[in-house]
Write a protein that holds these residues in place. Structure first.
Motif, short mmCIF file in Angstrom:
data_model
loop_
_atom_site.label_atom_id
_atom_site.label_comp_id
_atom_site.label_asym_id
_atom_site.label_seq_id
_atom_site.Cartn_x
_atom_site.Cartn_y
_atom_site.Cartn_z
N UNK A 59 29.96 4.12 -14.85
CA UNK A 59 29.36 3.58 -13.73
C UNK A 59 30.09 2.97 -12.30
N UNK A 60 31.34 2.22 -12.87
CA UNK A 60 31.80 1.70 -12.06
C UNK A 60 31.09 0.70 -10.87
N UNK A 61 30.09 0.10 -11.39
CA UNK A 61 29.09 -0.72 -10.62
C UNK A 61 29.47 -1.66 -9.68
N UNK A 62 28.96 -1.78 -8.47
CA UNK A 62 29.22 -2.78 -7.61
C UNK A 62 28.53 -4.10 -7.91
N UNK A 63 27.16 -3.83 -8.31
CA UNK A 63 26.26 -4.98 -8.72
C UNK A 63 25.83 -5.00 -9.92
N UNK A 64 25.87 -6.02 -10.73
CA UNK A 64 25.12 -6.29 -12.03
C UNK A 64 23.65 -5.58 -12.29
N UNK A 65 22.96 -5.80 -10.89
CA UNK A 65 21.56 -5.59 -10.96
C UNK A 65 21.49 -4.00 -11.11
N UNK A 66 22.38 -3.17 -10.38
CA UNK A 66 22.34 -1.89 -10.36
C UNK A 66 22.64 -1.30 -11.67
N UNK A 67 23.65 -2.02 -12.29
CA UNK A 67 23.90 -1.56 -13.72
C UNK A 67 22.65 -1.80 -14.91
N UNK A 68 22.06 -2.88 -14.46
CA UNK A 68 21.09 -3.17 -15.31
C UNK A 68 20.05 -2.22 -15.10
N UNK A 69 19.74 -1.66 -13.92
CA UNK A 69 18.50 -0.57 -13.61
C UNK A 69 18.95 0.74 -14.28
N UNK A 70 20.09 1.11 -14.07
CA UNK A 70 20.66 2.49 -14.75
C UNK A 70 20.66 2.37 -16.25
N UNK A 71 21.07 1.07 -16.82
CA UNK A 71 21.00 1.22 -18.36
C UNK A 71 19.50 1.19 -18.70
N UNK A 72 18.61 0.54 -17.99
CA UNK A 72 17.22 0.54 -18.29
C UNK A 72 16.75 2.05 -18.20
N UNK A 73 16.95 2.67 -16.98
CA UNK A 73 16.40 3.94 -16.98
C UNK A 73 17.05 4.97 -18.19
N UNK A 74 18.12 4.93 -18.35
CA UNK A 74 18.89 5.90 -19.09
C UNK A 74 18.75 5.77 -20.59
N UNK A 75 18.78 4.16 -20.95
CA UNK A 75 18.19 3.97 -22.24
C UNK A 75 16.89 4.79 -22.74
N UNK A 76 15.76 4.46 -21.71
CA UNK A 76 14.49 4.87 -21.88
C UNK A 76 14.32 6.34 -22.02
N UNK A 77 15.37 7.15 -21.21
CA UNK A 77 15.38 8.65 -21.26
C UNK A 77 15.84 8.82 -22.64
N UNK A 78 16.99 8.23 -23.09
CA UNK A 78 17.78 8.71 -24.34
C UNK A 78 17.15 8.33 -25.46
N UNK A 79 16.30 7.40 -25.36
CA UNK A 79 15.51 6.85 -26.68
C UNK A 79 14.32 6.59 -26.54
N UNK A 80 13.28 7.55 -26.22
CA UNK A 80 11.99 7.18 -25.67
C UNK A 80 11.14 6.42 -26.67
N UNK A 81 11.51 6.18 -27.94
CA UNK A 81 10.74 5.27 -28.92
C UNK A 81 10.48 3.81 -28.32
N UNK A 82 11.64 3.39 -27.37
CA UNK A 82 11.75 2.25 -26.84
C UNK A 82 10.37 1.85 -26.30
N UNK A 83 9.88 0.69 -26.64
CA UNK A 83 8.63 0.14 -26.00
C UNK A 83 8.92 -1.13 -25.06
N UNK A 84 9.90 -1.96 -25.41
CA UNK A 84 10.31 -2.89 -24.33
C UNK A 84 11.77 -3.21 -24.50
N UNK A 85 12.50 -3.81 -23.46
CA UNK A 85 13.92 -3.73 -23.35
C UNK A 85 14.57 -4.97 -22.59
#
Length: 108
Positions: A59-85
């Motif tokens: 990602x080479x993210x500029x903002x930590x906040x953007x990195x957090x959003x991308x991780x949240x989105x992609x983890x939920x897609x890749x691991x749909x059993x996640x209920x909270x993160x």
């Protein structure tokens, strides 16, 4: 069930300062994941750690906040059993006298 991945540490490009855009810096990531375990379905914590490491490095993210959003989105897609993160990204070396971190908590 809850999986905790603590102190996942690696170097990546993250930040808005000129030197942060060219020099990888150390980040430390803590993740807490709640999921339903039905006796068969489980979450592979090694795959989750690899996912986080790969996304951060690519990602080479500029903002930590953007990195957090991308991780949240992609983890939920890749691991749909996640209920909270909850994910915390720390940049322990950015300031000389403290550890800076940002946390994002999500419920699905």
């Amino acid at each position: 069930m809850t999986i905790e991945i603590r102190a996942l540490t690696f170097d990546c490009i993250i930040g808005i300062l000129d030197f942060e855009r060219v020099t990888p810096q150390r980040v430390v990531i803590d993740t807490v994941i709640d999921y339903d375990y039905d006796g068969e379905q489980f979450l592979d914590y090694a795959a989750i750690a690899a996912h986080i490491r790969t996304r951060m490095r690519e990602g080479e993210f500029a903002l930590v906040e953007t990195a957090l959003q991308v991780l949240t989105d992609t983890l939920k897609i890749s691991f749909p059993a996640i209920k909270s993160l909850s994910i915390t990204i720390a940049k322990p070396d950015i300031l000389p006298d403290c550890r800076v971190s940002v946390t994002k908590k999500s419920n699905f």
